[in-house]
Motif scaffolding. Structure first.
Motif, PDB file in Angstrom:
ATOM      1  N   TYR A 142      -4.604 -10.073   1.086  1.00 49.53           N
ATOM      2  CA  TYR A 142      -3.948  -9.482  -0.171  1.00 49.53           C
ATOM      3  C   TYR A 142      -2.328  -9.152  -0.125  1.00 49.53           C
ATOM      4  N   GLN A 143      -1.905  -9.037   1.077  1.00 50.00           N
ATOM      5  CA  GLN A 143      -0.464  -8.623   1.477  1.00 50.00           C
ATOM      6  C   GLN A 143       0.235  -7.573   0.496  1.00 50.00           C
ATOM      7  N   PRO A 144      -0.598  -6.766   0.533  1.00 47.70           N
ATOM      8  CA  PRO A 144       0.191  -5.647  -0.236  1.00 47.70           C
ATOM      9  C   PRO A 144       1.473  -4.898  -0.054  1.00 47.70           C
ATOM     10  N   ASP A 145       2.344  -4.556  -0.617  1.00 49.16           N
ATOM     11  CA  ASP A 145       3.780  -4.132  -0.336  1.00 49.16           C
ATOM     12  C   ASP A 145       3.622  -2.770   0.119  1.00 49.16           C
ATOM     13  N   SER A 146       2.842  -1.866  -0.320  1.00 50.57           N
ATOM     14  CA  SER A 146       2.619  -0.623   0.449  1.00 50.57           C
ATOM     15  C   SER A 146       1.118  -0.345   0.421  1.00 50.57           C
ATOM     16  N   ILE A 147       0.993   0.636   1.716  1.00 49.79           N
ATOM     17  CA  ILE A 147      -0.494   1.146   1.705  1.00 49.79           C
ATOM     18  C   ILE A 147      -0.265   2.727   1.563  1.00 49.79           C
ATOM     19  N   VAL A 148      -1.124   3.203   0.722  1.00 52.68           N
ATOM     20  CA  VAL A 148      -1.385   4.550   0.487  1.00 52.68           C
ATOM     21  C   VAL A 148      -2.676   5.228   1.058  1.00 52.68           C
ATOM     22  N   TYR A 189       5.325   8.501  -9.985  1.00 53.89           N
ATOM     23  CA  TYR A 189       6.141   7.128  -9.849  1.00 53.89           C
ATOM     24  C   TYR A 189       7.389   7.552  -9.165  1.00 53.89           C
ATOM     25  N   VAL A 190       7.777   8.941  -9.518  1.00 56.06           N
ATOM     26  CA  VAL A 190       9.152   9.026  -8.756  1.00 56.06           C
ATOM     27  C   VAL A 190       8.967   9.284  -7.150  1.00 56.06           C
ATOM     28  N   SER A 191       7.841   9.576  -6.826  1.00 58.94           N
ATOM     29  CA  SER A 191       7.599   9.838  -5.438  1.00 58.94           C
ATOM     30  C   SER A 191       7.391   8.492  -4.856  1.00 58.94           C
ATOM     31  N   ASP A 192       6.685   7.612  -5.424  1.00 59.92           N
ATOM     32  CA  ASP A 192       6.308   6.213  -4.850  1.00 59.92           C
ATOM     33  C   ASP A 192       7.655   5.288  -4.840  1.00 59.92           C
ATOM     34  N   ARG A 193       8.463   5.379  -5.828  1.00 62.76           N
ATOM     35  CA  ARG A 193       9.627   4.836  -5.889  1.00 62.76           C
ATOM     36  C   ARG A 193      10.517   5.413  -4.742  1.00 62.76           C
ATOM     37  N   MET A 194      10.500   6.711  -4.299  1.00 61.03           N
ATOM     38  CA  MET A 194      11.300   7.016  -3.118  1.00 61.03           C
ATOM     39  C   MET A 194      10.711   6.602  -1.903  1.00 61.03           C
ATOM     40  N   GLN A 195       9.455   6.112  -2.016  1.00 55.68           N
ATOM     41  CA  GLN A 195       8.864   5.637  -0.694  1.00 55.68           C
ATOM     42  C   GLN A 195       8.474   4.114  -0.869  1.00 55.68           C
ATOM     43  N   GLY A 196       9.243   3.357  -1.333  1.00 54.80           N
ATOM     44  CA  GLY A 196       9.165   1.928  -1.129  1.00 54.80           C
ATOM     45  C   GLY A 196       8.387   1.267  -2.193  1.00 54.80           C
ATOM     46  N   TRP A 197       7.799   1.805  -2.933  1.00 52.07           N
ATOM     47  CA  TRP A 197       6.985   1.073  -4.027  1.00 52.07           C
ATOM     48  C   TRP A 197       7.986   1.004  -5.460  1.00 52.07           C
ATOM     49  N   ASP A 198       7.545  -0.265  -6.404  1.00 54.35           N
ATOM     50  CA  ASP A 198       8.267  -0.093  -7.697  1.00 54.35           C
ATOM     51  C   ASP A 198       7.294  -0.643  -8.663  1.00 54.35           C
ATOM     52  N   PHE A 199       7.453  -0.570  -9.594  1.00 51.30           N
ATOM     53  CA  PHE A 199       6.451  -1.510 -10.736  1.00 51.30           C
ATOM     54  C   PHE A 199       6.125  -2.822 -10.452  1.00 51.30           C
ATOM     55  N   GLY A 200       4.950  -3.136 -10.658  1.00 52.04           N
ATOM     56  CA  GLY A 200       4.669  -4.658 -10.414  1.00 52.04           C
ATOM     57  C   GLY A 200       4.177  -4.850  -8.861  1.00 52.04           C
ATOM     58  N   LYS A 201       4.623  -3.811  -8.036  1.00 55.89           N
ATOM     59  CA  LYS A 201       4.360  -4.242  -6.458  1.00 55.89           C
ATOM     60  C   LYS A 201       2.740  -3.972  -6.191  1.00 55.89           C
ATOM     61  N   VAL A 206      -0.419  -2.499  -4.050  1.00 50.56           N
ATOM     62  CA  VAL A 206      -0.676  -1.143  -3.509  1.00 50.56           C
ATOM     63  C   VAL A 206      -2.096  -1.456  -2.860  1.00 50.56           C
ATOM     64  N   ALA A 207      -2.196  -1.158  -1.576  1.00 50.73           N
ATOM     65  CA  ALA A 207      -3.561  -1.148  -0.902  1.00 50.73           C
ATOM     66  C   ALA A 207      -4.073   0.496  -0.716  1.00 50.73           C
ATOM     67  N   MET A 208      -5.052   1.111  -1.219  1.00 48.11           N
ATOM     68  CA  MET A 208      -5.184   2.473  -0.784  1.00 48.11           C
ATOM     69  C   MET A 208      -6.262   2.636  -0.243  1.00 48.11           C
ATOM     70  N   LEU A 209      -6.115   3.304   1.100  1.00 48.84           N
ATOM     71  CA  LEU A 209      -7.065   3.609   1.966  1.00 48.84           C
ATOM     72  C   LEU A 209      -7.394   5.008   1.795  1.00 48.84           C
ATOM     73  N   TRP A 210      -8.296   5.307   0.902  1.00 45.92           N
ATOM     74  CA  TRP A 210      -8.613   6.502   0.354  1.00 45.92           C
ATOM     75  C   TRP A 210      -9.911   6.746  -0.261  1.00 45.92           C
ATOM     76  N   GLY A 211     -10.188   7.775  -0.619  1.00 45.51           N
ATOM     77  CA  GLY A 211     -11.296   7.961  -1.572  1.00 45.51           C
ATOM     78  C   GLY A 211     -12.336   9.173  -1.576  1.00 45.51           C
ATOM     79  N   GLY A 212     -12.534   9.634  -2.690  1.00 43.10           N
ATOM     80  CA  GLY A 212     -13.376  10.846  -2.709  1.00 43.10           C
ATOM     81  C   GLY A 212     -14.687   9.964  -3.364  1.00 43.10           C
ATOM     82  N   PRO A 213     -15.741  10.583  -3.316  1.00 45.43           N
ATOM     83  CA  PRO A 213     -17.110  10.047  -4.011  1.00 45.43           C
ATOM     84  C   PRO A 213     -16.773   9.715  -5.529  1.00 45.43           C
ATOM     85  N   GLN A 214     -16.017  10.504  -6.131  1.00 46.71           N
ATOM     86  CA  GLN A 214     -15.748  10.240  -7.519  1.00 46.71           C
ATOM     87  C   GLN A 214     -14.858   9.195  -7.753  1.00 46.71           C
TER      88      GLN A 214
END
Ligand SMILES: [Zn+2]
Length: 421
Positions: A172-178, A108-120, A122-130
């Motif tokens: 979707y209009q995400p606030d942040s993309i991770v 959370y500390v990291s995300d808030r340093m980088q433009g995210w906050d609670f309730g925003k 997020v789109a995650m371009l991500w993925g492990g099989p699990q």
């Protein structure tokens, strides 16, 4: 109020002492190791003496798992995790509830340093099989929904799929993309080539899991026109360091001690590249003390201009994973192959090599017998993404040599990457 460098040092020194005392009392491995290093009394277990303790390698963790596990703790809160890691060596880990809670707080500390906050959003371009495959359970889906996250599988970034992601993200209009750094880069290149101007994200792009090169950053910035931040973390220890602004150094988080060691002498160095070793202050199930992540980075002596006094990594140099192109033209994120080996027994190290558009080699260093059924399972998982026209060959060498730079790569593609599918 901001803490001074001395206050931060004092806080971390206290936690280092607590961790070392805990480890000597409850982990046979560390008791032996500290004694051998001449640390015979609990009063010797100080932050200043941390560097007398030998570096903990992935090999140590594989070989000495049982004696590394703490003997006293309620194992009901423990959860097993495993890592393919950027070095291609699989490691099993045990993490307790405190680790997970402090890890969440750090994220959370990291995300808030980088433009995210609670309730925003997020789109995650991500993925492990699990993380993304069909095994995903209802609880995880509900958590994703409740935390306003939407997942876009980064393992399979072909052109039709990227087009679909773009349409979906426009709605979707995400606030942040991770994103994995290379996935954000690949997606940005695609959108620029197609002359598509995304109206998202509104706040930031957070790149992680791989090195974000200057070239990658400028392409992603050109495309999305929002700040692009870098974050450094690993499955073994969670979020390690985060940029406070695009292009700055990466502030290390207070629940970890990050050292950079000279490549030859293994003494801590500043302003020059070295091996990154991390001491995780939170996890009591399997303490990681001076754990070598297999990455190369630079710690800087210069304070960050933002005024936050936590130690700063100027750069993380040695992390990359290639995209692999399947015979069908489908692009697959290199980390897919890491995930195939997560948690596999008797696999010490592996490497996946694309020799030509249709020929692939899986190199495996065994730490025990691999049953034909296990190999068939590995083959099955790989062919599932490469398609049946791929020629897959197994090799079982004694060792896999690193690159001339000393860095080991778990995927190597000798086929030129291009976006045309
Ligand atoms: Zn800063």
């Amino acid at each position: 109020m901001r803490q001074s460098p001395a206050e931060i040092e004092q806080y971390q020194a206290k936690r280092i002492h607590e961790l070392l005392v805990y480890a000597v009392r409850h982990c046979n491995f560390y008791r032996r190791r500290f004694l051998a290093a001449g640390l015979t009394q609990e009063r010797d277990l100080t932050a200043e003496n941390l560097q007398l303790i030998p570096v903990l390698t992935k090999h140590n963790v594989q070989e000495s798992m049982e004696s590394l596990l703490a003997t006293n703790v309620n194992r009901r809160t423990w959860r097993q995790n495993s890592s393919g890691g950027s070095s291609g060596q699989t490691v099993m880990l045990m993490q307790d509830a405190t680790y997970r809670e402090e890890g969440d707080a750090t994220s959370y500390v990291s995300d808030r340093m980088q433009g995210w906050d609670f309730g925003k959003r997020v789109a995650m371009l991500w993925g492990g099989p699990q993380d993304t495959r069909s095994g995903r359970n209802i609880k995880d889906r509900v958590l994703l929904y409740l935390s306003n996250h939407r997942l876009y599988d980064s393992f399979d970034m072909n052109v039709p799929r990227m087009r679909r992601y773009h349409r979906n993200l426009e709605c979707y209009q995400p606030d942040s993309i991770v994103a994995y750094s290379s996935s954000a880069y690949l997606f940005a290149r695609f959108l620029l080539e197609q002359q598509l101007s995304p109206s998202y994200p509104r706040a930031s792009i957070i790149c992680s899991a791989e090195t974000l090169t200057q070239e990658m950053r400028s392409i992603v910035e050109d495309c999305f026109r929002v700040p692009v931040y870098n974050r450094y973390g690993s499955r073994e220890v969670g979020c390690i360091a985060s940029q406070c602004k695009p292009g700055s150094g990466l502030h290390t988080h207070l629940d970890k001690i990050v050292e950079v060691l000279d490549l030859k002498t293994a003494t801590p160095v500043l302003d020059t590249p070295g091996r990154i070793v991390v001491t995780l202050l939170s996890n009591r199930a399997l303490p990681l003390i001076r754990y070598d992540l297999g990455d190369i980075g630079i710690r800087t002596s210069k304070p960050c201009v933002c005024g936050v006094n936590t130690p700063v990594l100027e750069k993380v140099l040695g992390r990359s994973s290639d995209f692999i192109r399947a015979p069908s033209g489908r692009l697959i994120h290199g980390e897919y192959f890491t995930h195939v080996f997560y948690g596999r027994r008797n696999v010490r190290q592996f490497q996946f090599v694309q020799e030509s558009p249709t020929n692939f080699v899986v190199r495996v260093i065994k730490s025990g017998e691999l049953a034909p059924a296990q190999l068939e399972d590995i083959r099955h998982e790989i062919v599932a993404v490469l398609g049946s026209s791929a020629n897959l060959r197994f090799e079982f060498p004694e060792c896999i040599p690193p690159l001339p730079s000393g860095k080991f790569r778990f995927t190597i593609s000798n086929a030129k990457l291009s976006l045309e599918a």
